[in-house]
Design a protein around this motif. Structure first.
Motif, PDB file in Angstrom:
ATOM      1  N   VAL A 159       0.829  -1.210   0.000  1.00 51.88           N
ATOM      2  CA  VAL A 159       0.000   0.000   0.000  1.00 51.88           C
ATOM      3  C   VAL A 159       0.863   1.260   0.000  1.00 51.88           C
ATOM      4  O   VAL A 159       0.802   2.073  -0.925  1.00 51.88           O
ATOM      5  N   TYR A 160       1.686   1.426   1.026  1.00 51.92           N
ATOM      6  CA  TYR A 160       2.458   2.673   1.118  1.00 51.92           C
ATOM      7  C   TYR A 160       3.428   2.842  -0.046  1.00 51.92           C
ATOM      8  O   TYR A 160       3.466   3.910  -0.686  1.00 51.92           O
ATOM      9  N   ASP A 161       4.213   1.823  -0.336  1.00 53.49           N
ATOM     10  CA  ASP A 161       5.256   1.964  -1.359  1.00 53.49           C
ATOM     11  C   ASP A 161       4.689   2.342  -2.726  1.00 53.49           C
ATOM     12  O   ASP A 161       5.208   3.254  -3.382  1.00 53.49           O
ATOM     13  N   PRO A 162       3.629   1.687  -3.217  1.00 55.00           N
ATOM     14  CA  PRO A 162       3.086   2.098  -4.517  1.00 55.00           C
ATOM     15  C   PRO A 162       2.538   3.524  -4.520  1.00 55.00           C
ATOM     16  O   PRO A 162       2.761   4.274  -5.481  1.00 55.00           O
ATOM     17  N   ILE A 163       1.800   3.905  -3.464  1.00 55.61           N
ATOM     18  CA  ILE A 163       1.219   5.251  -3.444  1.00 55.61           C
ATOM     19  C   ILE A 163       2.318   6.306  -3.363  1.00 55.61           C
ATOM     20  O   ILE A 163       2.259   7.338  -4.047  1.00 55.61           O
ATOM     21  N   ALA A 164       3.332   6.068  -2.530  1.00 59.88           N
ATOM     22  CA  ALA A 164       4.450   7.007  -2.446  1.00 59.88           C
ATOM     23  C   ALA A 164       5.200   7.073  -3.769  1.00 59.88           C
ATOM     24  O   ALA A 164       5.666   8.149  -4.176  1.00 59.88           O
ATOM     25  N   ALA A 183       4.410  17.022   1.088  1.00 55.21           N
ATOM     26  CA  ALA A 183       4.921  16.196   2.190  1.00 55.21           C
ATOM     27  C   ALA A 183       4.048  15.001   2.546  1.00 55.21           C
ATOM     28  O   ALA A 183       4.290  14.360   3.568  1.00 55.21           O
ATOM     29  N   GLY A 184       3.022  14.669   1.730  1.00 59.20           N
ATOM     30  CA  GLY A 184       2.339  13.411   1.994  1.00 59.20           C
ATOM     31  C   GLY A 184       0.855  13.449   2.227  1.00 59.20           C
ATOM     32  O   GLY A 184       0.348  12.657   3.027  1.00 59.20           O
ATOM     33  N   GLY A 185       0.120  14.306   1.559  1.00 60.33           N
ATOM     34  CA  GLY A 185      -1.328  14.312   1.724  1.00 60.33           C
ATOM     35  C   GLY A 185      -1.951  12.981   1.355  1.00 60.33           C
ATOM     36  O   GLY A 185      -2.769  12.431   2.099  1.00 60.33           O
ATOM     37  N   THR A 186      -1.545  12.431   0.204  1.00 59.91           N
ATOM     38  CA  THR A 186      -2.069  11.129  -0.217  1.00 59.91           C
ATOM     39  C   THR A 186      -1.261   9.955   0.313  1.00 59.91           C
ATOM     40  O   THR A 186      -1.829   9.038   0.920  1.00 59.91           O
ATOM     41  N   PRO A 187       0.067   9.924   0.139  1.00 60.85           N
ATOM     42  CA  PRO A 187       0.824   8.747   0.597  1.00 60.85           C
ATOM     43  C   PRO A 187       0.749   8.500   2.095  1.00 60.85           C
ATOM     44  O   PRO A 187       0.722   7.346   2.537  1.00 60.85           O
ATOM     45  N   VAL A 188       0.710   9.564   2.887  1.00 58.28           N
ATOM     46  CA  VAL A 188       0.719   9.407   4.348  1.00 58.28           C
ATOM     47  C   VAL A 188      -0.698   9.439   4.913  1.00 58.28           C
ATOM     48  O   VAL A 188      -1.152   8.480   5.552  1.00 58.28           O
ATOM     49  N   HIS A 189      -1.422  10.515   4.669  1.00 59.46           N
ATOM     50  CA  HIS A 189      -2.671  10.718   5.402  1.00 59.46           C
ATOM     51  C   HIS A 189      -3.881  10.034   4.781  1.00 59.46           C
ATOM     52  O   HIS A 189      -4.635   9.347   5.479  1.00 59.46           O
ATOM     53  N   ILE A 190      -4.088  10.195   3.494  1.00 58.77           N
ATOM     54  CA  ILE A 190      -5.231   9.523   2.881  1.00 58.77           C
ATOM     55  C   ILE A 190      -5.053   8.010   2.945  1.00 58.77           C
ATOM     56  O   ILE A 190      -5.999   7.272   3.257  1.00 58.77           O
ATOM     57  N   SER A 191      -3.843   7.533   2.694  1.00 53.98           N
ATOM     58  CA  SER A 191      -3.622   6.078   2.713  1.00 53.98           C
ATOM     59  C   SER A 191      -3.819   5.498   4.105  1.00 53.98           C
ATOM     60  O   SER A 191      -4.478   4.467   4.274  1.00 53.98           O
ATOM     61  N   SER A 192      -3.295   6.159   5.139  1.00 57.97           N
ATOM     62  CA  SER A 192      -3.428   5.634   6.501  1.00 57.97           C
ATOM     63  C   SER A 192      -4.845   5.790   7.027  1.00 57.97           C
ATOM     64  O   SER A 192      -5.388   4.882   7.684  1.00 57.97           O
ATOM     65  N   GLY A 193      -5.484   6.928   6.754  1.00 54.68           N
ATOM     66  CA  GLY A 193      -6.847   7.126   7.228  1.00 54.68           C
ATOM     67  C   GLY A 193      -7.822   6.150   6.601  1.00 54.68           C
ATOM     68  O   GLY A 193      -8.700   5.600   7.274  1.00 54.68           O
ATOM     69  N   THR A 194      -7.662   5.904   5.296  1.00 53.79           N
ATOM     70  CA  THR A 194      -8.541   4.955   4.619  1.00 53.79           C
ATOM     71  C   THR A 194      -8.250   3.533   5.070  1.00 53.79           C
ATOM     72  O   THR A 194      -9.181   2.718   5.189  1.00 53.79           O
ATOM     73  N   ALA A 195      -6.988   3.230   5.330  1.00 56.42           N
ATOM     74  CA  ALA A 195      -6.648   1.903   5.857  1.00 56.42           C
ATOM     75  C   ALA A 195      -7.308   1.677   7.211  1.00 56.42           C
ATOM     76  O   ALA A 195      -7.822   0.583   7.497  1.00 56.42           O
ATOM     77  N   ALA A 196      -7.295   2.706   8.068  1.00 50.88           N
ATOM     78  CA  ALA A 196      -7.959   2.579   9.373  1.00 50.88           C
ATOM     79  C   ALA A 196      -9.447   2.334   9.211  1.00 50.88           C
ATOM     80  O   ALA A 196     -10.053   1.580   9.991  1.00 50.88           O
ATOM     81  N   LEU A 197     -10.057   2.952   8.211  1.00 49.67           N
ATOM     82  CA  LEU A 197     -11.472   2.706   7.929  1.00 49.67           C
ATOM     83  C   LEU A 197     -11.690   1.249   7.529  1.00 49.67           C
ATOM     84  O   LEU A 197     -12.614   0.582   8.041  1.00 49.67           O
ATOM     85  N   LEU A 384      -8.105  15.764  -7.425  1.00 51.08           N
ATOM     86  CA  LEU A 384      -9.260  14.910  -7.154  1.00 51.08           C
ATOM     87  C   LEU A 384      -8.981  13.480  -7.621  1.00 51.08           C
ATOM     88  O   LEU A 384      -9.329  12.507  -6.933  1.00 51.08           O
ATOM     89  N   ALA A 385      -8.330  13.341  -8.776  1.00 51.17           N
ATOM     90  CA  ALA A 385      -7.984  12.008  -9.285  1.00 51.17           C
ATOM     91  C   ALA A 385      -6.995  11.316  -8.369  1.00 51.17           C
ATOM     92  O   ALA A 385      -7.137  10.121  -8.058  1.00 51.17           O
ATOM     93  N   ASP A 386      -5.997  12.062  -7.914  1.00 49.94           N
ATOM     94  CA  ASP A 386      -4.994  11.490  -7.016  1.00 49.94           C
ATOM     95  C   ASP A 386      -5.613  11.072  -5.687  1.00 49.94           C
ATOM     96  O   ASP A 386      -5.330   9.993  -5.154  1.00 49.94           O
ATOM     97  N   SER A 387      -6.487  11.921  -5.145  1.00 48.93           N
ATOM     98  CA  SER A 387      -7.140  11.610  -3.861  1.00 48.93           C
ATOM     99  C   SER A 387      -8.033  10.381  -3.988  1.00 48.93           C
ATOM    100  O   SER A 387      -8.019   9.498  -3.121  1.00 48.93           O
ATOM    101  N   ALA A 388      -8.804  10.319  -5.069  1.00 49.89           N
ATOM    102  CA  ALA A 388      -9.695   9.176  -5.281  1.00 49.89           C
ATOM    103  C   ALA A 388      -8.889   7.888  -5.458  1.00 49.89           C
ATOM    104  O   ALA A 388      -9.271   6.829  -4.938  1.00 49.89           O
ATOM    105  N   ALA A 389      -7.779   7.976  -6.187  1.00 49.42           N
ATOM    106  CA  ALA A 389      -6.933   6.797  -6.379  1.00 49.42           C
ATOM    107  C   ALA A 389      -6.356   6.324  -5.052  1.00 49.42           C
ATOM    108  O   ALA A 389      -6.322   5.118  -4.766  1.00 49.42           O
ATOM    109  N   GLY A 390      -5.894   7.270  -4.231  1.00 46.75           N
ATOM    110  CA  GLY A 390      -5.348   6.903  -2.927  1.00 46.75           C
ATOM    111  C   GLY A 390      -6.390   6.274  -2.029  1.00 46.75           C
ATOM    112  O   GLY A 390      -6.131   5.267  -1.361  1.00 46.75           O
ATOM    113  N   LEU A 391      -7.580   6.867  -1.993  1.00 46.31           N
ATOM    114  CA  LEU A 391      -8.676   6.328  -1.182  1.00 46.31           C
ATOM    115  C   LEU A 391      -9.048   4.919  -1.633  1.00 46.31           C
ATOM    116  O   LEU A 391      -9.121   3.984  -0.823  1.00 46.31           O
ATOM    117  N   GLY A 392      -9.294   4.766  -2.914  1.00 50.45           N
ATOM    118  CA  GLY A 392      -9.746   3.473  -3.431  1.00 50.45           C
ATOM    119  C   GLY A 392      -8.704   2.385  -3.309  1.00 50.45           C
ATOM    120  O   GLY A 392      -9.002   1.258  -2.882  1.00 50.45           O
TER     121      GLY A 392
END
Length: 466
Positions: A159-164, A183-197, A384-392
């Motif tokens: 998860v982390y390595d591909p998104i980063a 500094a990591g809106g998608t690789p750090v925060h969106i990826s971890s927050g969605t993983a917690a979900l 928006l595309a990057d955020s959606a990709a990270g979330l999904g």
């Protein structure tokens, strides 16, 4: 053998394939100092999470912060750095060119030619560590500790390595498209927050969900404050260090980081005050972290006035996002998705709107078309595309990892009701954050139904006159 020399100014001179590369010691020193700042954020997350939980689960979260440092440090050495930052990788993930950190030393890094690859490697390791630690909040109070070793290794890899990679590697699809994530809106925060979900949905609700049993207040608000202080302190290296040099852009990133955190904390606290009529330290800390999360992708691209809006919007939207779990019916006990998942999306969108090419050029060499302030309208679509990709991607892959582990003997994460009632500290560690927690705590759900093992010892001391 590495050939290193110094010129009259004290700059490092390194031979790279017949060409002389010049490194400024100040840039190297700043990035290494930022590495230490980001490292201290990891136990900061542990203390923050620990303080929000009940006593019987307090130590496990602090332990998990140390465990995550160890596991991801090995994973990064083994193949994590190569999968993320190899310069011959694909637009989605790198290859094994730097397996075992082969060839990672004096040559200019893929992130910046101003620092050597080894400095960039250890700095980026800190981001790889803190991201799964943020996601681990989804496991709070109802998951075994042993299988988490395997989960952290697998999640970091898949998860982390591909998104980063797609965000920061010069070959990554989002990087090439023009996404701005400092500094990591998608690789750090969106990826971890969605993983917690995804983790919260997989584990199901805690025992007593929806009753007074879970209507508890944080057991140690001091831990929450200390954790927030560690995080806020470290975030200067998290965002400021992402300039990868000691320059005006790094200073600007520090300014907007502190400002967004301050406004976010005040905003969240005031929203809570309207209901409770109390000045909540936990509310302020939650808002400060929301502000820090939101400003992360934009910290090297936006001006100081925009940082005020970042903090206000994060403190407001993330505060109300904590109510999503009640409508959706999942048990995110630490609101990781509301703070990091939602906060990361807020930051990405605001960055697309307020990014300025003039701010990015504070370092003297970065050129970007900017965001909506610079009339670059398509930037929002890219974000928006990057955020959606990270979330999904994070949600789907995390769910897949969890269910694969579910059917592997010894790797199932969900604890039984009996273990959950006794607490993870006793069941999986046999140690406690406070010595009195372990006194006379029954390891049976039947007895636990009749009394609160957390407060029993205090009640006994009170009745005996202590």
């Amino acid at each position: 053998m590495v050939e290193v020399a110094y010129d009259a100014s004290g700059s490092l001179l390194v031979d790279d394939a017949g060409e002389t590369v010049v490194y400024n010691p100040g840039d190297i020193a700043w990035v290494l100092a930022s590495t230490a700042l980001v490292w201290i954020m990891v136990p900061g997350v542990g203390f923050f999470y620990s303080g929000l939980l009940r006593r019987k689960n307090a130590l496990s979260m602090i332990y998990l912060s140390m465990m995550t440092i160890a596991v991801v440090s090995f994973q990064w050495f083994f193949w994590g750095f190569s999968l993320t930052f190899s310069d011959t990788g694909s637009k989605f993930i790198g290859n094994l060119k730097h397996f075992g950190l082969k060839g990672v030393l004096e040559q200019p890094s893929i992130g910046s030619s101003k620092i050597p690859s080894i400095v960039f490697c250890v700095y980026q390791l800190m981001f790889a560590i803190i991201t799964p630690m943020l996601a681990i909040g989804g496991f709070a109070e109802r998951a075994h500790l042993g299988p988490m070793l395997a989960f952290v290794f697998a999640w970091s890899t898949l998860v982390y390595d591909p998104i980063a990679c797609w965000t920061w590697n010069s070959n990554g699809w989002s990087f090439v498209l023009g996404g701005l994530d400092f500094a990591g809106g998608t690789p750090v925060h969106i990826s971890s927050g969605t993983a917690a979900l995804a983790i919260s949905i997989y584990l199901g609700k805690r025992r007593g969900y929806g009753t007074e049993a879970l209507a508890y207040k944080p057991h140690n608000t001091t831990y929450v404050v200390i954790g927030t202080l560690f995080l806020w302190f470290g975030w200067f290296g998290f965002n400021g260090g992402s300039a990868l040099a000691a320059n005006m852009r790094a200073a600007q990133a520090c300014i907007v980081t502190n400002l967004a955190a301050s406004v976010g904390g005040l905003t969240w606290m005031l929203w809570d005050y309207r209901i409770e009529r109390k000045w909540s330290a936990v509310g302020f800390c939650s808002g400060a972290i929301a502000g820090l999360v939101a400003i992360t992708p934009g910290s090297g691209f936006v001006g100081s006035p925009a940082a005020v809006l970042f903090g206000f919007m994060a403190g407001t939207i993330c505060n109300f996002a904590t109510q999503i779990k009640f409508f959706a019916g999942y048990d995110d006990s630490l609101d990781v998705f509301a703070s990091h998942g939602v906060g990361g999306v807020v930051g990405n969108i605001l960055t697309a709107l307020f990014a300025q090419k003039s701010v990015a050029h504070f370092d003297g060499f970065t050129e970007i078309p900017g965001g909506w302030l610079d009339r670059h309208w398509v930037q929002l679509a890219w974000h928006l595309a990057d955020s959606a990709a990270g979330l999904g991607y994070s949600f789907a892959m995390t769910t897949l990892i969890l269910w694969i582990m579910h059917y592997i003997p010894g790797l199932r994460l969900r604890v039984s009701e009996e273990v959950e009632a006794a607490g993870i500290d006793e069941s999986d560690m046999g140690e406690f954050a406070y010595d009195y927690v372990g006194f006379d705590v029954p390891f049976t759900s039947a007895v636990s139904e009749q009394r609160d093992p957390e407060n029993q010892y205090l009640k006994e001391r009170s009745s005996s006159g202590h």
